[in-house]
Write an enzyme that holds these catalytic residues in place. Sequence first.
Site, PDB file in Angstrom:
ATOM      1  N   ILE A   1      32.895  27.062  -7.426  1.00  0.00           N
ATOM      2  CA  ILE A   1      31.550  28.003  -8.764  1.00  0.00           C
ATOM      3  C   ILE A   1      31.060  29.102  -7.745  1.00  0.00           C
ATOM      4  CG2 ILE A   1      29.184  28.159  -9.541  1.00  0.00           C
ATOM      5  CD1 ILE A   1      30.033  25.230 -10.198  1.00  0.00           C
TER       6      ILE A   1
ATOM      7  N   ASN B   1      29.730  33.546  -8.202  1.00  0.00           N
ATOM      8  CA  ASN B   1      28.817  34.393  -8.810  1.00  0.00           C
ATOM      9  C   ASN B   1      29.247  35.202 -10.033  1.00  0.00           C
ATOM     10  OD1 ASN B   1      26.227  35.160  -6.623  1.00  0.00           O
ATOM     11  ND2 ASN B   1      28.066  35.139  -5.519  1.00  0.00           N
ATOM     12  N   SER B   2      30.546  34.955 -10.239  1.00  0.00           N
ATOM     13  CA  SER B   2      30.500  35.790 -11.539  1.00  0.00           C
ATOM     14  C   SER B   2      31.934  34.609 -12.248  1.00  0.00           C
ATOM     15  CB  SER B   2      31.900  36.476 -11.324  1.00  0.00           C
ATOM     16  OG  SER B   2      30.762  37.999 -10.853  1.00  0.00           O
TER      17      SER B   2
ATOM     18  N   TYR C   1      27.157  29.502  11.014  1.00  0.00           N
ATOM     19  CA  TYR C   1      25.656  29.993  11.118  1.00  0.00           C
ATOM     20  C   TYR C   1      24.902  29.325   9.755  1.00  0.00           C
ATOM     21  CZ  TYR C   1      26.882  33.856   8.895  1.00  0.00           C
ATOM     22  OH  TYR C   1      27.484  35.455   8.277  1.00  0.00           O
TER      23      TYR C   1
ATOM     24  N   GLY D   1      28.125  31.788   3.879  1.00  0.00           N
ATOM     25  CA  GLY D   1      28.409  31.475   2.531  1.00  0.00           C
ATOM     26  C   GLY D   1      30.008  30.095   2.476  1.00  0.00           C
TER      27      GLY D   1
ATOM     28  N   ASP E   1      31.840  29.587   0.076  1.00  0.00           N
ATOM     29  CA  ASP E   1      33.040  29.811   0.038  1.00  0.00           C
ATOM     30  C   ASP E   1      33.970  30.935   1.089  1.00  0.00           C
ATOM     31  OD1 ASP E   1      31.251  31.940  -0.057  1.00  0.00           O
ATOM     32  OD2 ASP E   1      32.345  32.937  -1.963  1.00  0.00           O
ATOM     33  N   ARG E   2      32.990  31.604   1.407  1.00  0.00           N
ATOM     34  CA  ARG E   2      33.698  32.170   3.025  1.00  0.00           C
ATOM     35  C   ARG E   2      34.050  31.617   3.398  1.00  0.00           C
ATOM     36  NH1 ARG E   2      30.037  36.863   5.512  1.00  0.00           N
ATOM     37  NH2 ARG E   2      31.816  36.768   6.128  1.00  0.00           N
TER      38      ARG E   2
ATOM     39  N   THR F   1      32.687  64.093 -13.701  1.00  0.00           N
ATOM     40  CA  THR F   1      31.382  63.399 -13.103  1.00  0.00           C
ATOM     41  C   THR F   1      31.672  61.386 -12.885  1.00  0.00           C
ATOM     42  OG1 THR F   1      29.172  63.897 -13.886  1.00  0.00           O
ATOM     43  CG2 THR F   1      29.123  61.910 -13.584  1.00  0.00           C
TER      44      THR F   1
END
Length: 279
Positions: free
Chosen positions: A14, A16-17, A115, A119, A121-122, A197
């Site tokens: 799960i 963040n997006s 540490y 996360g 996930d990482r 722009t």
Amino acid sequence: MSSGHQTLWLALIIGNSRWHWGAFEGDRWLGSWHTTHLSEAQVQTLQRHHFAPATWPQIDPLVAPPPALINGAATWPDSPELWMASVVETPVAWLADYPALHRVTLAEVPLHNTYATLGVDRALALVGAGDRWGWPVLVIDCGTALTFTAGVDQRLIGGAILPGLRSQLRALHAHTDQLPALDLDLNQWPQRWATDTAGAIASGILHTQLAGIRDFIAAWRADWPSGTVVLTGGDGVAIYQAITKQTPGLDQWINLDPDLGFWGLRACQQQGLKSLKPL
């Protein structure tokens, strides 16, 4: 696939997006599928039907598990194991009553020198990359956040985090009065010297992100000449295509793998970690 085989198990990350789903038979990969963030009612529906392939069209007609799972699923096993890792806390409680749930937290990932706020996930992506592509390895995750995570011999070296492409675009629009919101089309990479722009925003964000990635890769290769680099994440394919086009020969140093987190969950599942008990 033998559809009733007891080694069939599911994986869920799960983010963040999105929610990322995968299926294995033992250590054999059957494929992945992805959903937007589900509601509690949708999760309960999936649980009642043991996450069976036929249930998914009730959740979203456009979402279906991979063919390798559907084609062999005439008899779906009762309560297949679900190995889950989440960076979002709320949905975890919705799955707590599923009898074959294994929640993987950072403590259960087979990675040393971590540490407390790393996360999960990482950590899973790094372990998965090491397992699939070998150590030393640098993982570049091109998602909601752009993260760099490096490791050797199942030991974290360190990394870096910055906003991903879409996060930068949203932030620039949200915190300025007159800069427009942009829809990102990575199939048409913007020219560097823009004359409007919207083009200038796209050029600035996209080209500087590529430059930053190249810088980290160069630093990694200087420190670990024998190490590999793996790109993953929702924008991984577009970033890989753009950066290898801009830098000839870089494709020899970079691999593309969208499923690193699943390889990390597989490493946890294979270990049969004694500390992990169904909730």
